[in-house]
Design an enzyme around this catalytic site. Sequence first.
Site, PDB file in Angstrom:
ATOM      1  N   GLY A   1       4.124  22.096 -35.286  1.00 13.46           N
ATOM      2  CA  GLY A   1       5.638  22.242 -34.896  1.00 13.46           C
ATOM      3  C   GLY A   1       5.657  22.330 -33.377  1.00 13.46           C
ATOM      4  O   GLY A   1       6.269  21.736 -32.912  1.00 13.46           O
TER       5      GLY A   1
ATOM      6  N   LYS B   1     -13.961  22.013 -36.124  1.00 14.22           N
ATOM      7  CA  LYS B   1     -14.283  21.047 -35.447  1.00 14.22           C
ATOM      8  C   LYS B   1     -14.195  21.425 -33.876  1.00 14.22           C
ATOM      9  O   LYS B   1     -13.640  22.475 -33.730  1.00 14.22           O
ATOM     10  CB  LYS B   1     -13.521  19.924 -35.631  1.00 14.22           C
ATOM     11  CG  LYS B   1     -12.200  20.106 -35.130  1.00 14.22           C
ATOM     12  CD  LYS B   1     -11.138  18.915 -35.597  1.00 14.22           C
ATOM     13  CE  LYS B   1     -11.306  17.746 -34.676  1.00 14.22           C
ATOM     14  NZ  LYS B   1     -10.197  17.004 -34.735  1.00 14.22           N
TER      15      LYS B   1
ATOM     16  N   ASP C   1      10.457  30.358 -35.761  1.00 15.39           N
ATOM     17  CA  ASP C   1       9.264  30.630 -36.346  1.00 15.39           C
ATOM     18  C   ASP C   1       9.649  32.178 -36.894  1.00 15.39           C
ATOM     19  O   ASP C   1      10.197  32.993 -36.090  1.00 15.39           O
ATOM     20  CB  ASP C   1       7.982  30.831 -35.948  1.00 15.39           C
ATOM     21  CG  ASP C   1       6.889  30.503 -36.879  1.00 15.39           C
ATOM     22  OD1 ASP C   1       6.198  29.679 -36.957  1.00 15.39           O
ATOM     23  OD2 ASP C   1       6.652  31.515 -37.575  1.00 15.39           O
TER      24      ASP C   1
ATOM     25  N   CYS D   1      -6.548  21.156 -43.700  1.00 16.19           N
ATOM     26  CA  CYS D   1      -5.509  20.070 -44.551  1.00 16.19           C
ATOM     27  C   CYS D   1      -6.288  19.033 -45.744  1.00 16.19           C
ATOM     28  O   CYS D   1      -6.019  18.971 -46.747  1.00 16.19           O
ATOM     29  CB  CYS D   1      -4.882  19.124 -43.697  1.00 16.19           C
ATOM     30  SG  CYS D   1      -3.464  20.036 -43.065  1.00 16.19           S
TER      31      CYS D   1
HETATM   32  P1  NAD Z   1       0.986  26.734 -39.499  1.00 16.13           P
HETATM   33  O1  NAD Z   1       0.551  27.711 -40.686  1.00 16.13           O
HETATM   34  O2  NAD Z   1       0.014  26.811 -38.151  1.00 16.13           O
HETATM   35  O3  NAD Z   1       2.456  26.787 -39.123  1.00 16.13           O
HETATM   36  C1  NAD Z   1       3.282  26.964 -40.047  1.00 16.13           C
HETATM   37  C2  NAD Z   1       4.531  28.074 -39.300  1.00 16.13           C
HETATM   38  O4  NAD Z   1       5.496  27.848 -40.165  1.00 16.13           O
HETATM   39  C3  NAD Z   1       3.973  29.391 -39.298  1.00 16.13           C
HETATM   40  O5  NAD Z   1       3.908  29.902 -38.125  1.00 16.13           O
HETATM   41  C4  NAD Z   1       4.874  30.242 -40.411  1.00 16.13           C
HETATM   42  O6  NAD Z   1       5.287  31.561 -39.648  1.00 16.13           O
HETATM   43  C5  NAD Z   1       6.031  29.371 -40.215  1.00 16.13           C
HETATM   44  N1  NAD Z   1       7.234  29.544 -41.282  1.00 16.13           N
HETATM   45  C6  NAD Z   1       6.966  29.423 -42.640  1.00 16.13           C
HETATM   46  N2  NAD Z   1       7.986  29.418 -43.201  1.00 16.13           N
HETATM   47  C7  NAD Z   1       9.030  29.792 -42.359  1.00 16.13           C
HETATM   48  C8  NAD Z   1      10.581  29.766 -42.649  1.00 16.13           C
HETATM   49  N3  NAD Z   1      11.135  30.111 -43.776  1.00 16.13           N
HETATM   50  N4  NAD Z   1      11.087  30.081 -41.261  1.00 16.13           N
HETATM   51  C9  NAD Z   1      10.316  30.080 -40.028  1.00 16.13           C
HETATM   52  N5  NAD Z   1       9.176  29.944 -39.951  1.00 16.13           N
HETATM   53  C10 NAD Z   1       8.480  29.670 -41.086  1.00 16.13           C
HETATM   54  O7  NAD Z   1       0.662  25.185 -40.406  1.00 16.13           O
HETATM   55  P2  NAD Z   1       0.552  23.782 -39.470  1.00 16.13           P
HETATM   56  O8  NAD Z   1      -0.916  23.479 -39.344  1.00 16.13           O
HETATM   57  O9  NAD Z   1       1.455  23.611 -38.500  1.00 16.13           O
HETATM   58  O10 NAD Z   1       0.853  23.004 -40.622  1.00 16.13           O
HETATM   59  C11 NAD Z   1       2.286  22.738 -41.106  1.00 16.13           C
HETATM   60  C12 NAD Z   1       2.430  21.473 -42.036  1.00 16.13           C
HETATM   61  O11 NAD Z   1       1.871  20.107 -41.320  1.00 16.13           O
HETATM   62  C13 NAD Z   1       1.628  21.477 -43.264  1.00 16.13           C
HETATM   63  O12 NAD Z   1       2.252  20.994 -43.949  1.00 16.13           O
HETATM   64  C14 NAD Z   1       0.445  20.637 -43.091  1.00 16.13           C
HETATM   65  O13 NAD Z   1      -0.261  20.204 -44.011  1.00 16.13           O
HETATM   66  C15 NAD Z   1       0.956  19.663 -42.086  1.00 16.13           C
HETATM   67  N6  NAD Z   1      -0.129  19.129 -40.989  1.00 16.13           N
HETATM   68  C16 NAD Z   1      -0.833  19.896 -40.448  1.00 16.13           C
HETATM   69  C17 NAD Z   1      -1.716  19.378 -39.347  1.00 16.13           C
HETATM   70  C18 NAD Z   1      -2.431  20.337 -38.938  1.00 16.13           C
HETATM   71  O14 NAD Z   1      -3.323  19.403 -37.967  1.00 16.13           O
HETATM   72  N7  NAD Z   1      -2.644  21.434 -38.551  1.00 16.13           N
HETATM   73  C19 NAD Z   1      -1.786  18.029 -39.231  1.00 16.13           C
HETATM   74  C20 NAD Z   1      -0.965  17.108 -39.844  1.00 16.13           C
HETATM   75  C21 NAD Z   1       0.042  17.869 -40.913  1.00 16.13           C
HETATM   76  C1  UGA Z   2      -7.395  15.766 -40.158  1.00 13.78           C
HETATM   77  C2  UGA Z   2      -6.624  14.234 -40.002  1.00 13.78           C
HETATM   78  O1  UGA Z   2      -7.555  13.411 -38.911  1.00 13.78           O
HETATM   79  C3  UGA Z   2      -5.320  14.015 -39.232  1.00 13.78           C
HETATM   80  O2  UGA Z   2      -4.854  12.699 -39.163  1.00 13.78           O
HETATM   81  C4  UGA Z   2      -4.339  14.768 -40.101  1.00 13.78           C
HETATM   82  O3  UGA Z   2      -2.991  14.691 -39.516  1.00 13.78           O
HETATM   83  C5  UGA Z   2      -4.821  16.258 -40.259  1.00 13.78           C
HETATM   84  O4  UGA Z   2      -6.129  16.285 -40.879  1.00 13.78           O
HETATM   85  C6  UGA Z   2      -4.036  17.141 -41.113  1.00 13.78           C
HETATM   86  O5  UGA Z   2      -3.133  16.512 -41.797  1.00 13.78           O
HETATM   87  O6  UGA Z   2      -3.781  18.153 -41.111  1.00 13.78           O
HETATM   88  P1  UGA Z   2      -8.199  17.452 -38.407  1.00 13.78           P
HETATM   89  O7  UGA Z   2      -8.151  18.337 -39.746  1.00 13.78           O
HETATM   90  O8  UGA Z   2      -7.403  18.495 -37.519  1.00 13.78           O
HETATM   91  O9  UGA Z   2      -7.199  16.088 -38.749  1.00 13.78           O
HETATM   92  O10 UGA Z   2      -9.535  16.925 -37.868  1.00 13.78           O
HETATM   93  P2  UGA Z   2     -10.611  15.768 -38.063  1.00 13.78           P
HETATM   94  O11 UGA Z   2     -10.693  15.245 -36.947  1.00 13.78           O
HETATM   95  O12 UGA Z   2      -9.977  14.850 -39.180  1.00 13.78           O
HETATM   96  O13 UGA Z   2     -11.932  16.409 -38.745  1.00 13.78           O
HETATM   97  C7  UGA Z   2     -11.620  17.104 -39.903  1.00 13.78           C
HETATM   98  C8  UGA Z   2     -13.018  17.591 -40.401  1.00 13.78           C
HETATM   99  O14 UGA Z   2     -13.980  16.590 -40.565  1.00 13.78           O
HETATM  100  C9  UGA Z   2     -13.871  18.504 -39.248  1.00 13.78           C
HETATM  101  O15 UGA Z   2     -14.461  19.579 -39.976  1.00 13.78           O
HETATM  102  C10 UGA Z   2     -14.776  17.606 -38.819  1.00 13.78           C
HETATM  103  O16 UGA Z   2     -15.761  18.055 -38.073  1.00 13.78           O
HETATM  104  C11 UGA Z   2     -15.174  16.497 -39.971  1.00 13.78           C
HETATM  105  N1  UGA Z   2     -15.647  15.260 -39.500  1.00 13.78           N
HETATM  106  C12 UGA Z   2     -14.933  14.350 -38.872  1.00 13.78           C
HETATM  107  C13 UGA Z   2     -16.827  14.958 -39.937  1.00 13.78           C
HETATM  108  O17 UGA Z   2     -17.750  15.692 -40.560  1.00 13.78           O
HETATM  109  N2  UGA Z   2     -17.450  13.614 -39.623  1.00 13.78           N
HETATM  110  C14 UGA Z   2     -16.637  12.810 -38.932  1.00 13.78           C
HETATM  111  O18 UGA Z   2     -17.250  11.655 -38.835  1.00 13.78           O
HETATM  112  C15 UGA Z   2     -15.246  13.191 -38.670  1.00 13.78           C
END
Ligand code: NAD
Ligand code: UGA
Length: 458
Positions: free
Chosen positions: A13, A337, A33, A274
């Site tokens: 977000g 990572k 949040d 994730c």
């Molecule tokens: P996060 O836990 O860092 O953030 C989620 C936030 O939502 C928290 O700060 C929480 O307090 C807030 N929240 C929850 N319920 C709420 C409510 N009812 N009102 C207000 N705030 C609320 O999670 P994230 O890593 O940002 O992931 C969010 C989503 O995006 C997940 O579904 C995840 O799978 C997806 N996603 C994450 C990544 C990533 O790299 N972290 C990448 C792609 C997709």
């Molecule tokens: C991953 C995906 O790459 C994103 O596209 C996706 O949006 C995200 O998950 C999500 O849905 O949360 P992220 O988990 O942030 O992103 O990082 P990555 O670069 O994918 O690495 C994931 C893990 O795999 C790390 O622990 C990294 O060190 C490991 N990795 C990655 C390996 O061990 N080998 C590789 O060749 C690449």
Amino acid sequence: MSNILCIGAGYVGGPTMAVIAKHCPQHMVRVIDMNTDRIAAWNSNQLPIYEPGLEEVVNLARGRNLFFLTDENIGEQINWADIIFVSVNTPTKSFGLGAGRAADLQFWEKTARQILEYATTPKIIIEKSTLPVRTAEAMSQILNTNSRGVQFDVVSNPEFLAEGSAIKDLEDPDRVLIGGHNTPSGKKAVETIVELYANWVPREKIITTNLWSSELSKLVANAFLAQRISSINAISALCEKTDADIEEVAYAIGTDSRIGPHFLRASVGFGGSCFKKDILNLVYICEQQGLPEVAEYWQQVLTINEYQEARFVANMVHTMFNSLSGKRIALFGAAFKANTSDTRESPALAVCRELLEEQADLSLCDPYALDNARVDLGDLSEKIRFILDPYQAAEGAHAIAILTEWSYFSELDYQRIYDSMAHPAFIFDGRNILDHQKLFEIGFNIYPIGKTPLQHFA
Ligand code: NAD
Ligand code: UGA
């Protein structure tokens, strides 16, 4: 001009809205949040997450058209918005039906009910969180129970950013995926979101699909990425038995344009919030749909990941004469990572826990992730020294394990480190980032992933 609200100021977000606000000065963006500390951090000079380039983007837009707020007046915020991104966490369910596998949608459903309670004008609701396929159906069902006749259009717009490169990924994405209903208002909603992204993303990179394809594509993208890592890690085990070199094999296969070079870095295992949860969710959905063979196929990606972590620790135990009890070990890296402070599902912490079981005496070293590591390790953190300086962490140690691929770990003065360690000195390079030959010449015994060890004794 639109009023854009994002519910959830987390890793997705916060950065996503900052980049939208940067490129769309004509729109007002508010991120809310329920975590007040997180919001306070977003409004300070110490942002709640470390992400290269994030500070610059936030500084540019914050106070102009980007605002971070608590959810205190959520009703007011919902009513203010035309477009609502829902970016709340969707962890693995830890209770009841599907525990340990299904997605826990309680945060997601709570936001749907809040929108339903407060909205009095039409809204486009965007699924930014990663969700099981067909969640939008449940969302639509909840929202359409409103008696006020308010029009809601649910659109799926999953996020593909990776941590550590989030700003680059958002600024220049491979693609933006937008899924919507094939109805006149559904199509209009999709077009509105296409227009939003077209402020900086070339049109040909904006893909539109039906809702279910969009939801499913997100889970499948993560499953395919994780599958590549498990595939190369499985082969790394075979390399260690056969004197083949995993980097040479990865290069040789990756130059085939049909395979491609990315995501073929063998490692101690993949982590992050994730991959595991999304694959568990995919497996669960397949089982629910009566597809046990498909479920089993994807489950193997996780099985190999656990095997790789366990194999790494077992190798440390066997190499260091079958006992780690009381031995000082410096763990270089806590983040899952490089270039992130995030430790969620970090293989470094999994290794840490297993080494504590072996009664090893641990120092954990990381430039940005020690605070999160301390929280994630809970009570166990009392048994570990958290040390920012790698030289200090390695002093007197029998072994170093490289667990996160921070590039600065490969630039250290290893002669100085060797001189300060107990001998024989071991390095277990769980990321293959060090110059193994050079370290061997200094005197270290080296154990990489998927390569023949370099050791001074038979
Ligand atoms: P996060 O836990 O860092 O953030 C989620 C936030 O939502 C928290 O700060 C929480 O307090 C807030 N929240 C929850 N319920 C709420 C409510 N009812 N009102 C207000 N705030 C609320 O999670 P994230 O890593 O940002 O992931 C969010 C989503 O995006 C997940 O579904 C995840 O799978 C997806 N996603 C994450 C990544 C990533 O790299 N972290 C990448 C792609 C997709
Ligand atoms: C991953 C995906 O790459 C994103 O596209 C996706 O949006 C995200 O998950 C999500 O849905 O949360 P992220 O988990 O942030 O992103 O990082 P990555 O670069 O994918 O690495 C994931 C893990 O795999 C790390 O622990 C990294 O060190 C490991 N990795 C990655 C390996 O061990 N080998 C590789 O060749 C690449």
